[in-house]
Enzyme design. Structure first.
Site, short mmCIF file in Angstrom:
data_model
loop_
_atom_site.label_atom_id
_atom_site.label_comp_id
_atom_site.label_asym_id
_atom_site.label_seq_id
_atom_site.Cartn_x
_atom_site.Cartn_y
_atom_site.Cartn_z
N LYS A 62 29.41 31.18 30.75
CA LYS A 62 29.68 32.05 29.63
C LYS A 62 29.24 31.30 28.42
CE LYS A 62 33.35 30.85 27.22
NZ LYS A 62 34.72 30.50 26.54
N ASN A 63 29.09 30.17 28.20
CA ASN A 63 28.63 29.60 26.98
C ASN A 63 27.07 29.74 26.66
OD1 ASN A 63 31.24 28.66 26.42
ND2 ASN A 63 30.93 26.40 27.20
N CYS A 115 40.70 29.92 21.30
CA CYS A 115 41.87 28.95 21.92
C CYS A 115 42.18 27.97 20.73
CB CYS A 115 41.03 28.15 22.98
SG CYS A 115 40.72 28.87 24.48
N ARG A 167 37.72 23.63 14.31
CA ARG A 167 36.37 24.09 14.60
C ARG A 167 35.89 24.99 13.14
NH1 ARG A 167 36.04 26.33 20.84
NH2 ARG A 167 38.06 27.63 20.05
N ASP A 188 35.17 20.15 27.61
CA ASP A 188 35.37 20.99 28.08
C ASP A 188 35.91 20.54 29.72
OD1 ASP A 188 35.35 23.12 26.34
OD2 ASP A 188 33.52 24.02 27.27
N ARG A 214 39.14 34.29 30.24
CA ARG A 214 37.97 34.03 29.13
C ARG A 214 36.98 33.45 29.72
NH1 ARG A 214 39.38 31.24 24.89
NH2 ARG A 214 37.40 31.90 24.01
#
Length: 418
Positions: free
Chosen positions: A11-12, A106, A111, A305, A397
């Site tokens: 995903k990233n 999230c 951030r 993560d 997600r």
């Protein structure tokens, strides 16, 4: 649990790759190994709203952005996914304008996007923030010497994409070194960009006049692979994980080995092949689980993560472990749910002290974010009785078919509702 599981695309990596297609004036980009995730659906809708033509079939996207004319990323989409900020750099670089909502996602920390904005301003963009939107303009971005105050993955990606069409040379100092940055650089070069130094702390980009669509295969998801490695350890299982990017998981596999989880590559691999997936066998050592200390750090350090997942594993290890979270200030919200399951964990600031217990007990729990949801499911695998997790939408997600993969390995798991 026993059996085999195949790791999907990251995903990233997929999200910045999709955003990068906005830079192509001509041609069609084809992205393979695209995971079926809620965040992917969101960024597809975002680009389609701008005028991109996108065809999707069986893990592949074909994207044409030649007809893009709308340079706005609306709040309705951006609020659900922080990575939407990644369209800011490409829009400014190619069209000279952008109106992007301040992002959501999230609830794991602030951030801030100020590092993105400051870098773009150094490249000549005029940016203001009003009514919840980042509004930027630039006739043509100029190359600049940019030093990040702190390492930022999305900031590095955004400025890389902005710089490829800028006039002159851009140097990014204290750049993020994640494998997903390398994957993006590989794709941008295929599109015609000139980039050097990805994977190091200094990335040099020489701007070109235009880019064209290109083909790219998304790297395997190192966090999904790591999550299944922890699943094997916490369930005392014996799992073969296919398409695991083992070379990109060095800090995690080193910690798992110390804890008592064996990871055996089933083919030869090279330490510098960060984007390559291989089959590995993962099982718990007969001696059981040991405690240790973990500190999350930017790559190549231990990934934030994977913090929730390894905390769940350490909750069942002998002795006392100390986990320090240095990336996000609010990433211990899963602790309170683990405590409901019988875990002995104390939190003070950004440090969690985990005292191992013999067993966990099933309980109703609530996911606070994407990785917390995975950690709580792993806890449920090892707990006595039934665990019911609410707010499962967080899981969708970042993990495609997670419960189906676990069930195929022998887990007793089912989804009650979305």
């Amino acid at each position: 649990m026993t059996g085999e599981v195949v790791i999907g695309g990251a995903k990233n990596s997929a999200l910045p790759l999709v955003a990068a297609t906005l830079l192509a004036e001509t041609g069609r980009s084809r992205l393979e190994n695209i995971p079926n995730l809620r965040d992917i659906n969101t960024i597809i809708r975002l680009l389609e709203g701008m005028g991109a033509e996108i065809e999707r079939s069986d893990g592949e996207l074909q994207i044409s952005t030649a007809a893009v004319s709308n340079c706005q990323a609306p709040y309705e989409l951006v609020k659900t996914m922080r990575a939407s900020i990644l369209v800011l750099g490409p829009l400014l670089a190619r069209f000279g304008e952008a109106r992007v909502s301040l992002p959501g996602g999230c609830a794991i920390g602030a951030r801030p996007v100020n590092l993105h904005i400051r870098g773009l301003e150094q490249m000549g963009a005029e940016i203001r923030v009003e009514h919840g939107y980042i509004i930027g303009r630039a006739k043509r971005l100029k190359g600049a010497d940019i030093s990040f105050d702190m390492t930022t993955v999305t900031g590095t990606e955004n400025l890389m994409m902005a710089a490829v069409l800028a006039e002159g040379t851009t140097c990014l100092h204290n750049a993020a070194r994640e494998p997903e940055i390398i994957d993006l650089a590989v794709f941008l070069r295929k599109m015609g960009a000139v980039i050097e130094g990805e994977g190091t702390q200094t990335i040099v980009i020489t701007g070109v006049e235009k880019l064209s669509g290109a083909d790219c295969q998304v790297m395997p998801d190192r966090i999904e692979a790591g999550t299944f490695m922890v699943a094997a350890g916490i369930s005392d299982g014996d799992i073969i994980i296919k398409n695991a990017p083992l070379a990109a998981l060095g800090s995690l596999t080193a910690k798992l080995h110390e804890i008592g989880v064996e990871i055996e590559p089933l083919v030869e691999f090279h330490e510098d092949e960060l984007l390559t997936g291989i089959p590995v066998r993962v099982k718990r050592q007969a001696s059981g689980l040991n405690s240790l200390d973990v500190k999350t750090m930017p790559y190549p350090g231990f990934p934030t993560d994977m913090q929730a997942q390894i905390m769940t594993l350490l909750a069942l290890a002998r002795g006392t472990s100390v986990i320090s979270e240095t990336i996000f200030e609010n990433r211990f919200m899963h602790v309170f749910e683990l405590q409901r399951m019988g875990a002995d964990i104390e939190v003070e600031g950004r440090t969690a002290v985990v005292r191992g217990v013999e067993k966990l007990s099933g309980a109703p729990v609530m996911a606070s974010d994407l990785r917390a949801s995975a950690g709580l499911i792993l806890a449920g695998l090892a707990a006595d009785g039934e665990t019911v997790m609410s707010r499962v939408y967080h899981l969708d997600r970042g993990y495609s078919g997670f419960e189906h993969k676990l069930k195929a390995l022998g887990a007793d798991i089912k989804r009650i509702k979305e």
